[in-house]
Design a protein around this motif. Structure first.
Motif, PDB file in Angstrom:
ATOM      1  N   VAL A   1       0.529  -1.206   0.099  1.00 12.98           N
ATOM      2  CA  VAL A   1       0.023   0.188   0.362  1.00 12.98           C
ATOM      3  C   VAL A   1       0.806   1.070  -0.055  1.00 12.98           C
ATOM      4  CG1 VAL A   1      -1.260   0.835   1.444  1.00 12.98           C
ATOM      5  CG2 VAL A   1      -1.975  -0.708   0.732  1.00 12.98           C
TER       6      VAL A   1
ATOM      7  N   MET B   1       0.428  11.081  -1.142  1.00 15.24           N
ATOM      8  CA  MET B   1       0.469   9.861  -0.395  1.00 15.24           C
ATOM      9  C   MET B   1      -1.198   9.608   1.027  1.00 15.24           C
ATOM     10  SD  MET B   1       2.764   8.029   0.400  1.00 15.24           S
ATOM     11  CE  MET B   1       3.261   6.964   0.862  1.00 15.24           C
ATOM     12  N   ASN B   2      -1.454  10.629   1.307  1.00 11.84           N
ATOM     13  CA  ASN B   2      -2.257  10.068   2.132  1.00 11.84           C
ATOM     14  C   ASN B   2      -3.923   9.873   1.088  1.00 11.84           C
ATOM     15  OD1 ASN B   2      -2.238   9.702   4.856  1.00 11.84           O
ATOM     16  ND2 ASN B   2      -0.955  12.278   4.670  1.00 11.84           N
ATOM     17  N   GLN B   3      -3.932  11.320   0.095  1.00 11.98           N
ATOM     18  CA  GLN B   3      -4.693  11.052  -0.813  1.00 11.98           C
ATOM     19  C   GLN B   3      -5.089   9.551  -0.995  1.00 11.98           C
ATOM     20  OE1 GLN B   3      -5.152  14.818  -2.657  1.00 11.98           O
ATOM     21  NE2 GLN B   3      -6.272  13.906  -4.057  1.00 11.98           N
TER      22      GLN B   3
ATOM     23  N   ILE C   1      -3.523   6.559  -0.269  1.00 17.22           N
ATOM     24  CA  ILE C   1      -4.090   5.828   0.473  1.00 17.22           C
ATOM     25  C   ILE C   1      -5.017   5.127   0.312  1.00 17.22           C
ATOM     26  CG2 ILE C   1      -3.698   5.079   2.879  1.00 17.22           C
ATOM     27  CD1 ILE C   1      -0.391   5.741   2.888  1.00 17.22           C
TER      28      ILE C   1
ATOM     29  N   LEU D   1      -7.162   2.274  -0.099  1.00 21.38           N
ATOM     30  CA  LEU D   1      -7.831   1.036   1.007  1.00 21.38           C
ATOM     31  C   LEU D   1      -9.431   1.533   0.900  1.00 21.38           C
ATOM     32  CD1 LEU D   1      -5.366   1.826   3.763  1.00 21.38           C
ATOM     33  CD2 LEU D   1      -5.306   0.147   2.323  1.00 21.38           C
TER      34      LEU D   1
ATOM     35  N   LEU E   1      -3.476   8.548   7.344  1.00 24.09           N
ATOM     36  CA  LEU E   1      -3.784   7.293   7.306  1.00 24.09           C
ATOM     37  C   LEU E   1      -1.977   6.998   6.863  1.00 24.09           C
ATOM     38  CD1 LEU E   1      -6.670   6.548   4.394  1.00 24.09           C
ATOM     39  CD2 LEU E   1      -6.271   6.096   6.636  1.00 24.09           C
ATOM     40  N   GLN E   2      -1.724   7.754   6.564  1.00 23.19           N
ATOM     41  CA  GLN E   2       0.177   7.345   6.225  1.00 23.19           C
ATOM     42  C   GLN E   2       0.510   7.061   7.610  1.00 23.19           C
ATOM     43  OE1 GLN E   2       2.665  10.593   4.542  1.00 23.19           O
ATOM     44  NE2 GLN E   2       4.279   9.431   4.121  1.00 23.19           N
TER      45      GLN E   2
ATOM     46  N   GLU F   1      -6.018  17.131   8.532  1.00 26.12           N
ATOM     47  CA  GLU F   1      -5.144  17.243   7.589  1.00 26.12           C
ATOM     48  C   GLU F   1      -3.951  17.953   8.737  1.00 26.12           C
ATOM     49  OE1 GLU F   1      -3.303  15.821   4.838  1.00 26.12           O
ATOM     50  OE2 GLU F   1      -4.825  14.871   3.875  1.00 26.12           O
TER      51      GLU F   1
END
Lengths: 358, 465
Positions: free
Chosen positions: A17, A190-192, A194, A198, B6-7, B457
């Motif tokens: 991931v 990255m968060n977007q 992931i 997911l 999430l990271q 965030e």
């Protein structure tokens, strides 16, 4: 034994991931495969308006967008002498050449995705229209980056860079043509990405929607980057209301910045006239909040358009909307103008084109 | 990579499970160091070079301090301190200095173009430089052996749970834990996860919700009523507490899962009866650092009352500056120093009586209000803004009562604060013995954080320091 196998599977899964969410090629592959796929593993459909989708308020009928983008075909009974170059954004990207009057050739390119090359046919009247959304205006014209993006292909040879910053789709991809640097291993989106990998599946959508409805009914607000208007009729992009962001209609507008923008616009005008364009037009499309909830507006558009030093010609859709406030020019749940708002702008452009054909 | 992302969750899952898989301490340390480098580089990759540079200097300085005696020993310490303080001075205070110089020159009508640095402050710089200094000072004081293993020393500075916002650890606590192979402890895993859940709750559900009110009112001071500003100031006290202590809970919890014990950083500071007590319970690792490495070396309270007061002032002014290169932090520190010096800080140990309880409640309330007023300086962008806020708040003037969120959500925020106080007062422990109860608690907290969390965030406030 079972715990050990589960542990190892989770390590591999988590690692995959992280790697997939950092890598641009993998993200592009995944979004191509999964985008708008109706199966359970497909991505959530963004068809009811970008703001509706960003806030997962698809259940709210009053915000859902009516998907009708057809615009009138203007009369074409005129000599077709104009080569129209439109350097626009998502507002104008749906227009086809038939939406414009009396044109010989129509070239559209979307800012932030493609560069606009031109090789001007001097036997025609070449007109350049720079259409830009208010929320990008300050940032974009604080510099002269347009010279790197709109240029004569015979004079400059540059590789097109493709950058997809479509936040709405929950995935950020930039082109493979850019060389790999250390920063590519630390993708800022990255968060977007992931979240996309997911959770952005059709079958997970009810979970997002239930949170959105909870916020809406309990706290009277939208989730994420979306704000509900005071009259509860519209959704607005949060950054267009923030007093601290340049995209906002309510952030301070320093005189120094304004002067710099005017200076840049004049340079842009002069540059493209010298390049052979007959006329260069600027059109700033107001943020929806500028028209629909204007109390405290920083007056960016009037300050620019009415500036006595400004040389570039203006297609003034702002004043038209303001003078017809009883009409609805924007979608309730989308950042863009509705069919009527788009038609009003096209009418203005077509009037100019017809005038130039005389 | 902020904790409430999430990271981080995926990163934590991979690193922790991999950590459990390894049966050799050397490999574990290596894994944690690589993971910490990745964690730090996820903010701005190139800044790892600055951190790496100071680590190399301090590592060799530590060994040389231990090897040498007398003048050479002191020289190596000074070299290490110069490297650390110099890094802080360049990246954090250089522009502040130039800005003040610029203002000073303007008073004399002199307009000079000064060479300001155009770069972002390396994240958590104040934290890891203080932790690094703590090491060389302790080696110099012969209270800590110099660390010969470069990987372990690097990990002491870079251990990812506490790298960017503390707690500012001491070598005596961390280094032995990094040397020793510690088997997986299920109780610690449960305690760590419970604590992380509580930290996420404080950050996402409380702090980021209160931030909506605080951010809104600070941007609309002139049009907002005094009462609303007052409410917002109180909410900021809880926002910053939940933000920072939430971070500490996640950090301590994440380390606990890997069987590493970090020091406590908070102990119900708003229940303190005076400012001295507040500072003994707020950001404990920083207060302790200043006490051990500045206040006591300056003479502490051993050189008379006047000198004690002066020492307190110096500590608080530097503590203010530690938080940020801005006059607001300087004034905030100075005002705290004044309160510590001049406010009575003796509490009675008499047996509890009705009157005594009432008096204690009154003392807690007064202390909380004082701290709250001083937080306004901490939160404001500049001193003018802070005074504007206080002036508007103190004049009992009318204005808009809108707080940036719906009234129902405002009431919900107060309910959350009540839950916070009750939970931390009555149930300060995080360990849940019964497995079923632990699973229920964890799943409930995840659901609550998801449904009631505000996800924008937002960085943790203390990351900027």
């Amino acid at each position: 034994m079972f715990l050990k196998i589960t542990r190892d599977i989770l390590i591999v899964f988590g690692f995959v991931v992280l790697v997939a969410s950092t890598n641009r090629q993998i993200m592009k592959y995944l979004s191509d495969k999964r985008g708008n796929e109706p199966a359970w593993w497909g991505t959530y459909q963004f068809s009811n308006g970008d703001l509706v989708s960003m806030s997962y308020l698809d259940m709210m009928d009053n915000f859902r967008m009516v998907r009708d983008f057809r615009v009138n075909k203007p009369p074409q009974d005129c000599p077709q002498k104009v080569n129209l170059y439109l350097f626009g954004d998502s507002y104008s990207r749906r227009f086809r050449d038939t939406a414009f009057s009396c044109i010989n050739k129509y070239t559209f390119l979307k800012r932030f995705e493609n560069n606009l090359y031109y090789g001007l046919d001097t036997s025609q009247k070449n007109i350049l229209i720079i259409e830009i959304s208010e929320r990008y205006f300050r940032d974009y014209f604080n510099s002269l980056r347009i010279f790197d993006e709109v240029y004569d292909s015979t004079k400059k040879n540059k590789i097109t860079t493709l950058v997809n910053t479509n936040k709405v789709n929950g995935v950020n991809i930039s082109s493979a043509s850019i060389p790999v640097t250390i920063n590519d291993f630390f993708n800022k989106n990255m968060n977007q990405n992931i979240q996309y990998n997911l959770f952005n599946y059709n079958f997970v959508f009810p979970m997002f929607e239930s949170k959105a409805l909870l916020n809406f009914y309990l706290f009277n607000r939208a989730s994420g980057d979306v704000v509900i208007s005071k009259n509860k009729k519209y959704l607005f992009l949060k950054e267009t209301l923030s007093p601290t962001e340049k995209a906002s209609s309510f952030s301070a507008l320093p005189q120094e910045e304004l002067s710099n923008i005017i200076l840049n616009l004049n340079k842009i005008n002069e540059h493209y006239l010298n390049e052979g364009f007959k006329e260069v037009y600027l059109s700033i499309i107001p943020n929806a909040v500028t028209i629909e909830q204007c109390e405290g507006y920083n007056n960016l558009i009037p300050e620019i358009q009415n500036n006595k030093d400004l040389k570039i010609k203006i297609i003034d859709i702002y004043s038209f909307y303001k003078n017809n406030e009883n009409e609805t020019w924007y979608f309730a749940g989308d950042t863009h103008w509705n069919k009527k708002g788009a038609q009003a702008w096209l009418n203005m452009v077509n009037n100019i084109l017809q005038e130039k054909n005389k | 990579m902020v904790f409430n992302s999430l990271q981080f969750l995926v990163f934590f899952l991979v690193v922790t499970l991999w950590f459990f898989r390894l049966k050799n301490q050397k490999n574990r340390i290596l894994l944690l160091l690589v993971a910490s480098c990745y964690f730090y580089m996820s903010f701005i990759p190139v800044y790892i070079l600055i951190l790496g540079g100071t680590i190399i200097v301090d590592y060799f300085a530590g060994i040389q301090i231990e090897k040498n005696e007398g003048y050479a020993r002191k020289t190596w310490l000074i070299l290490s301190l110069i490297a650390n303080i110099g890094t802080l001075a360049v990246f954090k205070y250089y522009n502040f200095f130039l800005d003040n110089l610029h203002s000073g020159l303007l008073v004399f009508n002199k307009q000079v173009d000064l060479p300001f640095l155009k770069m972002a402050l390396p994240i958590g710089l104040s934290f890891h430089t203080f932790q690094a200094m703590s090491y060389t000072i302790e080696v110099y004081r012969k209270k800590q052996m110099a660390e010969r293993n470069f990987i372990i020393y690097s990990l002491y500075v870079m251990f990812y749970p506490q790298l960017v916002a503390g707690p500012i650890e001491r070598p005596q606590n961390i280094l032995p834990q990094l040397h020793q192979f510690r088997p997986v402890n299920y109780d610690n895993i449960k305690e760590g996860i419970s604590r992380m859940c509580w930290g996420f709750f404080k950050k996402s559900v409380i702090a980021d919700r209160l931030a909506m009110v605080v951010d809104y009112t600070h941007l609309h001071i002139s049009t907002t009523s005094s009462l609303t500003l007052f409410i917002s100031a109180i909410l900021y006290s809880f926002q910053i507490y939940c933000d920072f202590s939430g971070y500490s809970d996640i950090a301590i919890g994440a380390a606990k899962v890997m069987n590493i014990q970090l020091m406590e950083n908070f102990n119900q500071p708003y229940l303190s009866k005076n400012i001295s007590s507040f500072w003994a319970n707020w950001h404990i690792s920083l207060s302790g650092w200043f006490r051990d490495y500045l206040y006591i070396p300056l003479g502490g309270n051993r050189k008379g009352n006047l000198r004690r007061k002066l020492n307190v002032f110096i500590v608080f002014i530097l503590s203010g500056l530690w938080h940020g290169a801005n006059r607001t932090f300087l004034l905030w520190g100075l005002l705290h120093g004044i309160l510590v010096v001049f406010m009575p800080n003796k509490t009675s140990t008499d047996k509890k009586s009705g009157l005594k309880i009432l008096w204690n409640c009154f003392a807690i309330l007064v202390n909380f209000l004082l701290v709250t007023i001083l937080w306004i300086f901490f939160r404001s962008e500049n001193i003018h803004h802070a005074f504007q806020y206080i002036k508007k708040m103190a004049t009992f003037s009318s204005g808009a009562n809108y707080t940036g969120i719906d009234k129902i959500e405002l009431l919900f925020s107060f309910l959350l604060i009540l839950i916070l106080i009750i939970r931390e007062k009555l149930l300060p422990k995080h360990y849940i013995k019964k497995n079923n109860l632990f699973y229920l608690y964890t799943i409930s907290m995840i659901a609550i954080c998801y449904y009631f969390g505000v996800f924008v965030e937002n960085q943790f406030i203390y990351f900027q320091f």
